[in-house]
Design a protein around this motif. Structure first.
Motif, mmCIF file in Angstrom:
data_model
loop_
_atom_site.group_PDB
_atom_site.id
_atom_site.type_symbol
_atom_site.label_atom_id
_atom_site.label_comp_id
_atom_site.label_asym_id
_atom_site.label_seq_id
_atom_site.Cartn_x
_atom_site.Cartn_y
_atom_site.Cartn_z
ATOM 1 N N GLU A 113 1.998 1.027 -11.938
ATOM 2 C CA GLU A 113 1.847 -0.188 -11.142
ATOM 3 C C GLU A 113 0.891 0.043 -9.966
ATOM 4 N N ILE A 114 0.981 1.208 -9.333
ATOM 5 C CA ILE A 114 0.039 1.538 -8.260
ATOM 6 C C ILE A 114 -1.388 1.554 -8.799
ATOM 7 N N GLU A 115 -1.556 2.129 -9.972
ATOM 8 C CA GLU A 115 -2.889 2.160 -10.583
ATOM 9 C C GLU A 115 -3.392 0.751 -10.863
ATOM 10 N N ARG A 116 -2.509 -0.152 -11.245
ATOM 11 C CA ARG A 116 -2.921 -1.544 -11.477
ATOM 12 C C ARG A 116 -3.418 -2.195 -10.187
ATOM 13 N N HIS A 117 -2.924 -1.703 -9.062
ATOM 14 C CA HIS A 117 -3.380 -2.223 -7.768
ATOM 15 C C HIS A 117 -4.641 -1.514 -7.276
ATOM 16 N N GLY A 118 -5.217 -0.680 -8.114
ATOM 17 C CA GLY A 118 -6.474 -0.031 -7.758
ATOM 18 C C GLY A 118 -6.339 1.411 -7.329
ATOM 19 N N GLY A 119 -5.148 1.984 -7.422
ATOM 20 C CA GLY A 119 -4.935 3.364 -7.002
ATOM 21 C C GLY A 119 -4.256 3.441 -5.649
ATOM 22 N N MET A 120 -3.958 4.656 -5.222
ATOM 23 C CA MET A 120 -3.156 4.849 -4.021
ATOM 24 C C MET A 120 -3.826 4.301 -2.774
ATOM 25 N N VAL A 121 -5.117 4.552 -2.618
ATOM 26 C CA VAL A 121 -5.809 4.088 -1.419
ATOM 27 C C VAL A 121 -5.828 2.565 -1.368
ATOM 28 N N ALA A 122 -6.159 1.939 -2.484
ATOM 29 C CA ALA A 122 -6.189 0.479 -2.519
ATOM 30 C C ALA A 122 -4.802 -0.108 -2.288
ATOM 31 N N ALA A 123 -3.774 0.533 -2.856
ATOM 32 C CA ALA A 123 -2.407 0.053 -2.659
ATOM 33 C C ALA A 123 -1.998 0.138 -1.196
ATOM 34 N N LEU A 124 -2.473 1.170 -0.508
ATOM 35 C CA LEU A 124 -2.184 1.314 0.922
ATOM 36 C C LEU A 124 -2.949 0.300 1.756
ATOM 37 N N THR A 125 -4.261 0.248 1.559
ATOM 38 C CA THR A 125 -5.095 -0.580 2.429
ATOM 39 C C THR A 125 -4.902 -2.068 2.183
ATOM 40 N N SER A 126 -4.393 -2.437 1.010
ATOM 41 C CA SER A 126 -4.101 -3.847 0.755
ATOM 42 C C SER A 126 -2.797 -4.289 1.408
ATOM 43 N N GLY A 127 -1.967 -3.313 1.767
ATOM 44 C CA GLY A 127 -0.663 -3.622 2.346
ATOM 45 C C GLY A 127 0.450 -3.711 1.332
ATOM 46 N N TRP A 128 0.096 -3.682 0.045
ATOM 47 C CA TRP A 128 1.127 -3.821 -0.990
ATOM 48 C C TRP A 128 2.115 -2.667 -0.954
ATOM 49 N N TRP A 129 1.609 -1.447 -0.856
ATOM 50 C CA TRP A 129 2.493 -0.285 -0.894
ATOM 51 C C TRP A 129 3.399 -0.250 0.335
ATOM 52 N N GLY A 130 2.841 -0.590 1.493
ATOM 53 C CA GLY A 130 3.668 -0.644 2.688
ATOM 54 C C GLY A 130 4.784 -1.664 2.575
ATOM 55 N N ALA A 131 4.486 -2.799 1.934
ATOM 56 C CA ALA A 131 5.515 -3.827 1.746
ATOM 57 C C ALA A 131 6.602 -3.349 0.798
ATOM 58 N N ALA B 86 -19.193 4.976 11.864
ATOM 59 C CA ALA B 86 -18.655 3.632 12.054
ATOM 60 C C ALA B 86 -17.518 3.339 11.090
ATOM 61 N N ALA B 87 -17.498 4.034 9.943
ATOM 62 C CA ALA B 87 -16.490 3.747 8.923
ATOM 63 C C ALA B 87 -15.113 4.217 9.371
ATOM 64 N N VAL B 88 -14.138 3.367 9.274
ATOM 65 C CA VAL B 88 -12.749 3.705 9.583
ATOM 66 C C VAL B 88 -11.854 3.023 8.557
ATOM 67 N N ALA B 89 -11.030 3.803 7.859
ATOM 68 C CA ALA B 89 -10.050 3.224 6.943
ATOM 69 C C ALA B 89 -8.822 2.828 7.747
ATOM 70 N N THR B 90 -8.320 1.652 7.512
ATOM 71 C CA THR B 90 -7.203 1.134 8.306
ATOM 72 C C THR B 90 -6.200 0.427 7.402
ATOM 73 N N LEU B 91 -4.911 0.621 7.693
ATOM 74 C CA LEU B 91 -3.852 -0.101 6.988
ATOM 75 C C LEU B 91 -3.555 -1.402 7.722
ATOM 76 N N PRO B 92 -3.174 -2.463 7.000
ATOM 77 C CA PRO B 92 -2.816 -3.712 7.675
ATOM 78 C C PRO B 92 -1.680 -3.524 8.672
ATOM 79 N N GLU B 93 -0.709 -2.712 8.280
ATOM 80 C CA GLU B 93 0.416 -2.376 9.148
ATOM 81 C C GLU B 93 0.749 -0.904 8.941
ATOM 82 N N PRO B 94 0.960 -0.120 10.018
ATOM 83 C CA PRO B 94 1.382 1.271 9.829
ATOM 84 C C PRO B 94 2.689 1.336 9.054
#
Length: 673
Positions: free
Chosen positions: A426-444, A514-522
């Protein structure tokens, strides 16, 4: 002992019969279904009361040998050398001199390796030129900006014998340079260097919520570090996938395992893109899993982690021997308590047992006072001795996979593997671990799991010994020394400025790119006890301000035989919130009860007795108490039709399933008015 001897041991005993067992269970349950004694784990896995060989499986169960794929039973055919695992302690004092003293004490006291945990500033990728550095430097870790500082923190340690493992978060590349600098300064041959550089950029992003430089650059840097390590340091690994950011945010074991797999897939891709073969990349990876006091869950987690990792590697056509995963374990901070912290010794012991039986190659046990601040020497010693006793006196490491073949453990391992793999997909369906984190899905997803457990904590369905259960209001909580961070920061900054922020600094400037990876919510962190401890603190504050704690009068109706069960439950619940329960022997008339309550001066009252007594004279008793206008009037037990006439007088019925944190927080408020 031969087969005949074993036969003699069973002589005279009849073979167990499941039908007879079920009959006994039915008698004990008094007609309730057997599902009444089933439980459900945090990750939704049902725990049955009995496990057995699968139906129709008459042949002996065949399990792979230790050292064979999928490595469920361990990564080495002969198990641990001499039955010993690596006892690893954490160097996390802000000041290098203090860190060195602690490290030497740990190693001379039985530890065999160290983890150097850099401070929050380093883990966030901040340099002294960054504004946020002054708020995070020296917090929760070593402040080391140079080779000199790290060398001082490792003073007196024979680095040829003690492996040094780094925990530097976003600054993994710079921290690795510092450790290499220390090795070079001390003349250690690269082939003799021991330890791990601990690179895990995905975990660093998850832990802090931001990653200066961006995740793509960080993954590429991890790949370069792995390639360099492979070429130059044969006894050192570059990558360490740590599930702590998820576990400490409240993730379930299934989520923890899925995060390991998803992070591993993404990091391995980055390393192989950097030029290493998959076999070489796998050799650069270790894993750190977080264990709590759930013994069998911990055992199954380790066994499942090795099996799932093997499946991940073999599905990518890795050679079978390279698919073995070395696992380090650490005790959960989420399970640690500030109140009655001595119970943390038992929690650490349970995690140690689980790690040993599960086959961990190395372990870190947190000192019992870790939630109170900087641990003292006694706490660190007891954390080491927990492992030493288990290893040397109990010999827990001398048996390979002792839980293997247990129907429960095998079933739990299988279910964990299946569920974690499905979640990984399911994480892979969301684009992998980084995408799952940065989209906020994994945090939710983790927040949902965390909130479910917090709800169980609030109702005491998830009990915490010494906090929500069996509290001691008069306990004396150990105090821990505070650290003069201002002085430590000033010294570190001055030394850094003398080198003009030269090449041996530990952390890059977040402003360089300038590049910074950020999560929607910690993701945040949680301690399961924190809600109850907040109520206890309110009680302590009231005691300090007024000389007394909030009090509740136990209005026990009838003799002890009929009220003691609910009175004991109520006393435990209220005192877990720091509300002192005023004990009574029991009353037999509403008038005497009301007079005693009025004389007590308590603002709160809870009526306790049996349902039969409630039906007999509960309503008059409640009316008599209500006439004295208590701030809150509670009844222990479920709402009953026999008390409907006095519903308006009852503030709440308290019992199993009630959100006690909310109710008792309101009781604190009411007791102050």
């Amino acid at each position: 002992m031969g087969t005949a001897d074993l036969d003699d041991l069973t002589a005279g005993f009849t073979a167990p019969d499941e039908a007879e067992w079920l009959a006994l269970v039915d008698t004990a349950l008094r007609g309730k279904p057997i599902s009444a004694i089933e439980t459900t784990r945090r990750d939704g896995i049902l725990v049955a009361p009995l496990y057995r060989r699968p139906d129709g499986a008459d042949a002996p169960i065949s399990l792979p040998y230790p050292g064979q794929a999928p490595f469920t039973r361990g990564v080495a055919p002969a198990g641990r050398a001499e039955g010993a695992w690596d006892i690893r302690c954490v160097v996390d004092a802000a000041d290098p001199a203090t860190a060195a003293a602690n490290a030497l004490a740990d190693l001379t006291g039985g530890a065999s390796s160290l983890t150097v945990r850099f401070d929050e500033a380093a883990r966030r990728g901040l340099a002294p030129t960054d504004h946020a550095w002054t708020e995070t430097a020296g917090v929760d870790g070593l402040l080391a900006l140079s080779v000199d500082a790290l060398d001082a923190a490792l003073e007196g340690i024979f680095l040829e014998a003690a492996a040094i493992n780094l925990d530097a978060g976003a600054s993994f590349e710079c921290a690795a340079e510092l450790l290499v600098g220390v090795w070079l300064r001390r003349g250690i041959d690269p082939v003799e260097a021991l330890g791990s550089f601990g690179a895990d950029p995905v975990g660093a992003l998850a832990a802090t919520g931001t990653l200066p430089g961006g995740i793509e650059d960080a993954l590429a840097a991890a790949g370069r570090l792995a390639a360099r390590t492979h070429e130059a340091f044969p006894e050192v690994t570059a990558l360490s996938i740590d599930t702590a950011p998820y576990a400490e945010a409240g993730a379930t074991p299934t989520q923890q395992l899925a995060a390991l797999l998803a992070t591993g897939r993404q990091m391995l891709a980055a390393v192989t893109d950097g030029g290493l073969s998959l076999e070489a990349a796998l050799a650069q990876v270790t894993a750190t899993l977080t264990l709590d006091a759930d013994i069998w869950g911990g055992v199954a987690l380790l066994r499942a982690a090795r099996r799932c990792w093997s499946h991940l590697a073999l599905s990518a056509d890795a050679p079978e021997g390279s698919a073995a995963l070395a696992v380090h374990t650490r005790t959960s901070n989420a399970m640690m308590t500030r109140r009655d912290p001595w119970v943390n010794l038992l929690r650490g012991t349970a995690a140690t047992f689980a790690a040993s039986v599960g086959g961990a190659e190395s372990m870190t046990v947190a000192p019992f006072d870790t939630a109170l601040g900087h641990s003292d020497g006694l706490a660190r010693r007891m954390a080491r001795n927990t492992q030493l006793l288990a290893q040397e006196e109990s010999g827990l490491g001398r048996v390979i996979d002792p839980a293997g073949g247990s129907w429960y453990v095998e079933s739990l391992t299988d279910t964990l593997c299946t569920n974690a793999w499905e979640l990984f997909v399911e994480i892979e369906r969301h684009g992998g671990m980084v995408a799952a984190l940065t989209s906020g899905w994994w945090g939710a997803e983790i927040a949902t799991a965390r909130n479910a457990t917090l709800a169980q904590v609030a109702t005491r369905a998830h009990p915490i010994t010494g906090v929500s259960e069996f509290p001691l209001l008069t306990e004396s909580v150990p105090e821990r020394a505070t650290i003069d961070l201002a002085s430590v920061r000033q010294t570190a900054r001055a030394a850094w400025e003398e080198t003009d922020g030269a090449s041996d600094q530990a952390t890059p400037s977040a402003q360089e790119t300038a590049a910074v990876a950020t999560l929607p919510e910690p993701l945040g962190t949680v301690r399961w006890a924190q809600g109850w401890e907040a109520l206890r603190q309110r009680s302590d504050d009231a005691l300090a301000a007024t000389g007394e704690r909030p009090r509740v009068f136990l209005a026990n109706l009838g003799p002890p035989a009929v009220h003691i069960a609910r009175a004991s439950w109520a006393r435990n619940a209220f005192e877990a919130a720091g509300i002192e329960a005023l004990e009574t022997d029991g009353f037999h008339t509403p008038e005497v009860l009301a007079e005693a309550f009025a004389a007590s001066g308590a603002p709160l009252v809870v009526v306790c007795s049996s349902d039969a007594v409630y039906d007999d004279w509960g309503a008059p008793a409640i009316s008599a108490l209500a006439a004295h206008r208590p701030a809150r009037l509670y009844v222990a037990g479920r709402a009953r039709s026999g008390l409907s006439d006095v519903d308006n007088d009852v503030s709440a019925f308290v019992g199993v399933g009630v959100d006690l944190l909310e109710l008792l927080g309101d009781a604190h408020d009411a007791s102050r008015t």
